[in-house]
Design a protein around this motif. Structure first.
Motif, PDB file in Angstrom:
ATOM      1  N   TYR A   6       0.853  -1.293  -0.023  1.00 24.70           N
ATOM      2  CA  TYR A   6       0.025   0.002  -0.068  1.00 24.70           C
ATOM      3  C   TYR A   6       0.963   1.221   0.099  1.00 24.70           C
ATOM      4  O   TYR A   6       1.974   1.335   0.578  1.00 24.70           O
ATOM      5  N   ILE A  20       1.087   4.793   1.311  1.00 26.55           N
ATOM      6  CA  ILE A  20       0.239   5.632   2.536  1.00 26.55           C
ATOM      7  C   ILE A  20       0.743   6.975   2.314  1.00 26.55           C
ATOM      8  O   ILE A  20       2.111   7.321   2.567  1.00 26.55           O
ATOM      9  N   THR A  66      -4.425  -2.809  10.127  1.00 30.64           N
ATOM     10  CA  THR A  66      -5.234  -1.774   9.889  1.00 30.64           C
ATOM     11  C   THR A  66      -4.365  -0.490   9.692  1.00 30.64           C
ATOM     12  O   THR A  66      -3.186  -0.803   9.605  1.00 30.64           O
ATOM     13  N   VAL A  67      -4.917   0.481   9.475  1.00 33.04           N
ATOM     14  CA  VAL A  67      -4.224   1.749   9.202  1.00 33.04           C
ATOM     15  C   VAL A  67      -3.149   2.095  10.371  1.00 33.04           C
ATOM     16  O   VAL A  67      -2.111   2.498  10.203  1.00 33.04           O
ATOM     17  N   ILE A  76      -9.100   9.517   7.335  1.00 38.66           N
ATOM     18  CA  ILE A  76      -8.535   8.521   6.255  1.00 38.66           C
ATOM     19  C   ILE A  76      -9.235   8.680   4.822  1.00 38.66           C
ATOM     20  O   ILE A  76     -10.465   8.596   4.897  1.00 38.66           O
ATOM     21  N   ALA A  83      -8.120   4.902  13.307  1.00 39.09           N
ATOM     22  CA  ALA A  83      -7.143   4.123  12.592  1.00 39.09           C
ATOM     23  C   ALA A  83      -6.843   2.789  13.015  1.00 39.09           C
ATOM     24  O   ALA A  83      -6.602   1.923  12.059  1.00 39.09           O
ATOM     25  N   THR A 104      -9.706   0.637  11.046  1.00 38.59           N
ATOM     26  CA  THR A 104      -9.978   0.820   9.575  1.00 38.59           C
ATOM     27  C   THR A 104      -8.773  -0.067   8.905  1.00 38.59           C
ATOM     28  O   THR A 104      -7.722   0.053   9.170  1.00 38.59           O
ATOM     29  N   PRO A 141      -7.100  -0.940   5.617  1.00 35.20           N
ATOM     30  CA  PRO A 141      -6.707  -0.572   4.191  1.00 35.20           C
ATOM     31  C   PRO A 141      -7.418  -1.762   3.089  1.00 35.20           C
ATOM     32  O   PRO A 141      -7.785  -1.137   2.091  1.00 35.20           O
ATOM     33  N   MET A 175      -3.552   5.318   0.278  1.00 34.48           N
ATOM     34  CA  MET A 175      -4.527   6.119   1.186  1.00 34.48           C
ATOM     35  C   MET A 175      -4.007   7.172   1.740  1.00 34.48           C
ATOM     36  O   MET A 175      -2.825   7.453   1.835  1.00 34.48           O
ATOM     37  N   VAL A 206      -3.871   9.735   4.871  1.00 30.17           N
ATOM     38  CA  VAL A 206      -4.066   9.811   6.218  1.00 30.17           C
ATOM     39  C   VAL A 206      -3.535  11.332   6.651  1.00 30.17           C
ATOM     40  O   VAL A 206      -2.625  11.713   6.359  1.00 30.17           O
TER      41      VAL A 206
END
Lengths: 235, 108
Positions: free
Chosen positions: A8, A10, A30-31, A64, A71, A74, A76, A84, A86
């Motif tokens: 991912y 971020i 998670t985030v 997000i 966070a 959630t 991703p 994503m 943030v």
């Protein structure tokens, strides 16, 4: 763990701009996990806040992909894309990176008189609230607020009015007012009935209800108080 | 979410002020009133009438749903209720807006 890990991107809002990091996450991560990976393996100066990691404390609230949320709750993998954004919560002053000061939120919280003021402070017996009583049923859906500030950040009225109490404070005030053991009232009602800061500012857009990580119908709390104030001739 | 009620309300207030100003020209005599009305025959104003209809419908439909929600009804079904209001509003707009557009702007 089922499923395959995925890479991912971020993008974290830091200071004036966004900084991009690439992290590999398992499907159930998670985030917050992503932020930890960044901090521990890429950039140790990244600042964010967290405590319980299970959605109970509300400390890790951030934006997000433009939506405020926790966070730690959630994933991703459920956001539908491999990138994503943030950012820190809106309507709150940024201290550093994703860390915001909750001062404006709690300043409004205090204005709503959140403290319980018993009718009989010297009573020997504990006043019981049966779960199936009117207050018991109301409180069951409203008392889980973790003061994370997500509703405050989601509220469109807060964008234009710094005086508005915000959904969490109004919800807390409703719980105090509806509590048959509570003695305080007139000052709290006066704050709720304020033209610029009170419940009348709410546009009933349900943004707070949609974003609340505890699923509290905050718009219903505000609407109940509007009806209550109207019935008391406080329009 | 954009506070639709606020912005459509402000737009309708501006229209109302313009409307009062136009009616006020009656006090300046029939010729002044005719001159004011002649301005509104311009296709641009006819297009404005279509926009006015859309604003009125949006304000009314949104206002009805907000009243419903503030009275404590339909919170759980809010998406469906909004969808029904949008579809009904859209149908009303088409029923009124198409003849307005064809007659006023296109001159048919």
């Amino acid at each position: 763990m089922a499923g395959e890990s995925q890479t991912y991107e971020i993008r974290v809002q830091r200071g004036g701009g966004a900084v991009s990091y690439s992290v590999v996450l398992a499907p159930r991560m998670t985030v917050l996990d992503a932020l930890f990976i960044v901090q521990r393996t890429i950039d140790s100066t990244l600042a964010f806040r967290c405590a319980c990691r299970v959605g109970m404390c509300g400390t890790c609230a951030v934006r997000i992909n433009g939506r405020p949320g926790l966070a730690c709750r959630t994933r991703p993998s459920e956001l539908g894309r491999p990138a994503m954004d943030v950012a820190p919560l809106a309507h709150l002053p940024v201290i550093r990176d994703l860390v915001v000061s909750m001062e404006p939120f709690f300043a409004q919280w205090k204005r709503a008189r959140p403290r319980f003021r018993p009718k009989q402070p010297e009573a020997a017996a504990t006043a019981a609230i049966p779960p199936d009583s009117e207050f018991g049923l109301l409180a069951a859906g409203k008392r889980d607020c973790i003061t994370c500030g997500v509703c405050f950040a989601a509220c469109g009225v807060r964008t234009t009015s710094g005086e508005y109490l915000g959904p969490a404070a109004v919800n807390r005030a409703l719980l105090r007012i509806a509590d048959p053991r509570e003695s305080g009232g007139p000052e709290r009602l006066a704050v709720l009935n304020e033209e610029r800061g009170g419940v009348w500012r709410c546009h009933t857009t349900f943004d707070c209800t949609e974003m609340c990580p505890k699923g509290i119908d905050l718009t219903d709390s505000i609407a109940r108080l509007k009806r209550g104030l109207a019935a008391r001739g406080r329009l | 979410m954009i506070p639709l009620q606020r912005w459509t309300g402000i737009a309708l207030l501006i229209y109302l002020l313009l409307h009062i100003r136009t009616i006020h020209t009656l006090s300046e005599g029939p010729q002044a009133f005719d001159r004011a009305l002649a301005v509104f025959r311009h296709p641009l104003f006819k297009l404005g009438e279509v926009a006015l209809l859309a604003t009125v419908i949006a304000h009314a439909a949104n206002g009805l749903t907000l009243t419903l929600f503030d009275l404590g009804y339909g919170h759980r079904a809010r998406r469906r209720i909004r969808m029904v209001a949008a579809v009904a509003g859209g149908a009303l707009f088409l029923a009124g807006g198409v003849p307005l557009f064809l007659g006023g702007v296109m001159g048919r």
